[in-house]
Design a protein around this motif. Structure first.
Motif, PDB file in Angstrom:
ATOM      1  N   VAL A 200      -2.471  95.389  74.355  1.00 27.13           N
ATOM      2  CA  VAL A 200      -2.085  94.684  73.202  1.00 27.13           C
ATOM      3  C   VAL A 200      -3.556  93.658  73.043  1.00 27.13           C
ATOM      4  CG1 VAL A 200      -0.550  92.384  73.523  1.00 27.13           C
ATOM      5  CG2 VAL A 200       0.024  94.129  74.613  1.00 27.13           C
ATOM      6  N   ARG A 201      -3.286  93.562  71.431  1.00 26.09           N
ATOM      7  CA  ARG A 201      -4.497  92.633  70.659  1.00 26.09           C
ATOM      8  C   ARG A 201      -4.413  91.547  69.680  1.00 26.09           C
ATOM      9  NH1 ARG A 201      -7.335  98.156  70.559  1.00 26.09           N
ATOM     10  NH2 ARG A 201      -9.575  98.310  71.905  1.00 26.09           N
ATOM     11  N   MET A 202      -4.667  90.566  69.670  1.00 29.71           N
ATOM     12  CA  MET A 202      -4.881  90.032  68.835  1.00 29.71           C
ATOM     13  C   MET A 202      -5.799  89.041  68.647  1.00 29.71           C
ATOM     14  SD  MET A 202      -2.231  86.479  69.438  1.00 29.71           S
ATOM     15  CE  MET A 202      -1.278  87.896  69.893  1.00 29.71           C
ATOM     16  N   ASP A 203      -6.881  88.545  67.056  1.00 34.80           N
ATOM     17  CA  ASP A 203      -7.487  88.521  66.525  1.00 34.80           C
ATOM     18  C   ASP A 203      -7.554  86.834  66.396  1.00 34.80           C
ATOM     19  OD1 ASP A 203     -10.008  87.855  65.329  1.00 34.80           O
ATOM     20  OD2 ASP A 203      -9.687  89.196  64.100  1.00 34.80           O
ATOM     21  N   LEU A 295      -5.043  92.506  76.315  1.00 35.85           N
ATOM     22  CA  LEU A 295      -4.480  93.452  77.346  1.00 35.85           C
ATOM     23  C   LEU A 295      -4.535  94.188  78.003  1.00 35.85           C
ATOM     24  CD1 LEU A 295      -2.280  89.906  77.788  1.00 35.85           C
ATOM     25  CD2 LEU A 295      -4.508  89.933  79.177  1.00 35.85           C
ATOM     26  N   ALA A 296      -4.933  95.065  78.708  1.00 35.81           N
ATOM     27  CA  ALA A 296      -4.317  96.607  79.120  1.00 35.81           C
ATOM     28  C   ALA A 296      -2.853  96.874  79.308  1.00 35.81           C
ATOM     29  CB  ALA A 296      -4.942  96.673  79.887  1.00 35.81           C
ATOM     30  N   ASP A 309     -13.401  92.648  82.248  1.00 36.17           N
ATOM     31  CA  ASP A 309     -12.938  92.238  80.885  1.00 36.17           C
ATOM     32  C   ASP A 309     -12.333  93.679  80.323  1.00 36.17           C
ATOM     33  OD1 ASP A 309     -13.295  89.854  80.430  1.00 36.17           O
ATOM     34  OD2 ASP A 309     -15.435  90.446  79.476  1.00 36.17           O
ATOM     35  N   ALA A 310     -12.490  95.116  80.977  1.00 35.30           N
ATOM     36  CA  ALA A 310     -11.693  96.442  80.829  1.00 35.30           C
ATOM     37  C   ALA A 310     -10.279  95.953  80.522  1.00 35.30           C
ATOM     38  CB  ALA A 310     -12.287  96.815  80.826  1.00 35.30           C
ATOM     39  N   ALA A 311     -10.226  95.162  81.552  1.00 38.74           N
ATOM     40  CA  ALA A 311      -8.053  95.096  81.723  1.00 38.74           C
ATOM     41  C   ALA A 311      -7.666  94.047  81.309  1.00 38.74           C
ATOM     42  CB  ALA A 311      -7.976  94.950  82.906  1.00 38.74           C
ATOM     43  N   GLN A 365      -0.644  85.698  82.616  1.00 41.96           N
ATOM     44  CA  GLN A 365      -0.327  84.662  82.616  1.00 41.96           C
ATOM     45  C   GLN A 365      -1.734  83.931  81.653  1.00 41.96           C
ATOM     46  OE1 GLN A 365       0.654  82.500  87.048  1.00 41.96           O
ATOM     47  NE2 GLN A 365       2.075  81.576  85.625  1.00 41.96           N
ATOM     48  N   MET A 366      -2.435  84.016  82.755  1.00 40.11           N
ATOM     49  CA  MET A 366      -3.709  83.078  82.117  1.00 40.11           C
ATOM     50  C   MET A 366      -4.229  83.374  80.107  1.00 40.11           C
ATOM     51  SD  MET A 366      -5.642  81.310  82.719  1.00 40.11           S
ATOM     52  CE  MET A 366      -5.821  80.699  84.845  1.00 40.11           C
ATOM     53  N   GLY A 367      -3.623  84.550  80.687  1.00 36.74           N
ATOM     54  CA  GLY A 367      -4.225  85.452  78.900  1.00 36.74           C
ATOM     55  C   GLY A 367      -3.103  84.441  78.103  1.00 36.74           C
TER      56      GLY A 367
END
Length: 425
Positions: A200-203, A295-296, A309-311, A365-367
């Motif tokens: 899941v990506r968000m810019d 987020l993977a 950070d890969a995860a 949760q932190m993300g």
């Protein structure tokens, strides 16, 4: 004749920087940053597992990194247990207290809405600012001494699961097999893509400008976070009369500021920093990093694990990115060492699932929390500003709630793994 410390390190370095890997390892770690090195060191010190770390950069470049990172109290306990805090600690600055303001850049006064005392217990600051170069140097030297093989200026090109093993091919053409491949290769993880793990990506259309400044007066160990419409402007204490800045701006504005001459940049800097510590001098280097959330959707496959950070890549608004990675290290090391002692296959899916269950909810949760905080504070809405300032004021009047936030930031809440408690594996 007994070797000196320098001679011992030189011999270890010669062994660790081999041009080709051995034929077989228990674990191959792709990525030799803080997360990859601390994981390899944790496992090597607590078990007989053979570990290889492959990193595309030379360690000398990493040792010269002039930036600094905020690490939580729990992470310092882990580094102390690993035997490296004695080298890192003297170069680090404790965060003794923290204040939070919320204003516009043009506001003549920035009222303080929230304050935090900086200790989780007497004499135990909740966080430290640690020089990146000192941290990676200490971890690299300790890993080599513990028997970890380290290959620099190379990276994992491809891998495949074959007969209960992972076959690993390096860019150099060398290859080896392992029971487990661990991807610690950063937020743009190539191995995550090779494994076909969706994200899941968000810019955020923001860039984090990072630099170091010198000021006339001492900071007294105080961290300051100014919430400004374009994003947070964090002032983080370093040793001496120096501070590290993490300055969030919209992408177009950030590019313009990164290209400014020193005089013009210093004027923009002073508008945000203020004059409370006297005259400022930028020490540099000035760098920019695009901000987003990654987020993977899963952290494991058979004989394959994502870590750091890969995860999970998150917004730096709460300063928890590296601390999440260190918690990954503590959990995965505990899971793998326990499995090895029980005679279990460390690459088996059921073993790796324990790591995923332990870490996935916490990191997601932190993300999400950092995403919501960034959206709440990085805007120009006066309505939202008054509402959040009212909320900050309430929190400031509730010591129990502030204590909860401090313990959370220090990494002392929840199901804390052994290393983050300072215990041996």
């Amino acid at each position: 004749m007994t070797d000196t410390k320098a001679q011992t390190q030189a011999k270890s370095a010669d062994a660790g920087h081999a041009s080709a890997p051995k034929e077989h390892y228990d674990i191959v770690v792709a990525g030799g940053g803080y997360v990859g090195l601390s994981l390899a060191l944790s496992i090597a010190q607590a078990s007989d597992l053979k570990v290889l770390v492959v990193d595309p950069q030379p360690s000398e470049r990493l040792r010269k990194d002039e930036r600094a990172s905020a690490i939580a109290s729990a992470a310092t306990k882990m580094l102390d247990r690993l035997g490296v805090w004695g080298e890192i600690g003297p170069a680090s600055e404790p965060i003794r207290d923290m204040i939070v303001t919320d204003s516009k850049v043009s506001d003549p006064v920035r009222p303080i809405f929230l304050t935090f005392e900086g200790e989780t217990a007497e004499g135990e600051p909740f966080a430290y600012m640690v020089p990146n170069g000192a941290m990676v140097g200490a971890l690299s030297d300790a890993a080599l001494k513990a028997g970890v093989d380290l290959i620099e200026c190379d990276s994992v090109k491809d891998f495949a699961i074959e007969g209960g093993m992972t076959s690993v091919v390096l860019e150099s053409g060398h290859s080896c097999t392992a029971k487990l491949l661990i991807a610690a290769d950063g937020v743009r993880s190539r191995l995550r893509d090779l494994a076909g793990i969706p994200v899941v990506r968000m810019d955020y259309d923001q860039v984090g400008i990072v630099t170091t400044v010198e000021h006339e007066r001492p900071h007294e160990g105080r961290a300051v976070e100014h919430f400004l419409p374009a994003g947070p402007f964090a002032i983080l204490p370093l040793t001496g009369n120096r501070s590290s800045l993490v300055w969030n701006e919209r992408t177009d504005d950030a590019k313009r500021m990164l290209d400014m001459d020193d005089f013009t940049f210093s004027l923009e800097l002073e508008r945000r920093f203020g004059k409370q510590l006297g005259e400022l001098k930028e020490l540099g280097p000035r760098k920019g990093f695009p901000l987003g959330m990654t987020l993977a959707r899963r952290y494991i496959d058979p004989r394959f694990v994502l870590i750091g950070d890969a995860a999970h890549g998150i917004h730096p608004i709460a300063g928890q990115g590296l601390n999440l990675g260190f918690k990954d290290v503590a959990v995965l090391a505990e899971v793998l060492v326990d499995a090895a002692r029980l005679g279990q296959d460390i690459g088996a899916f059921d073993v790796l699932e324990r790591y995923q269950r332990w870490r996935r909810f916490d990191t997601v949760q932190m993300g999400i929390t950092c995403d919501l905080l960034n959206r709440l504070f990085s805007n120009r809405s006066d309505i939202l500003r008054h509402a959040r300032d009212f909320g900050l004021g309430i929190v400031d009047r509730l010591p129990g709630l502030k204590r909860y936030f401090i313990e959370e930031a220090a990494g002392n809440r929840g199901d804390v793994p052994k290393l983050l408690r300072g215990d041996a594996l």
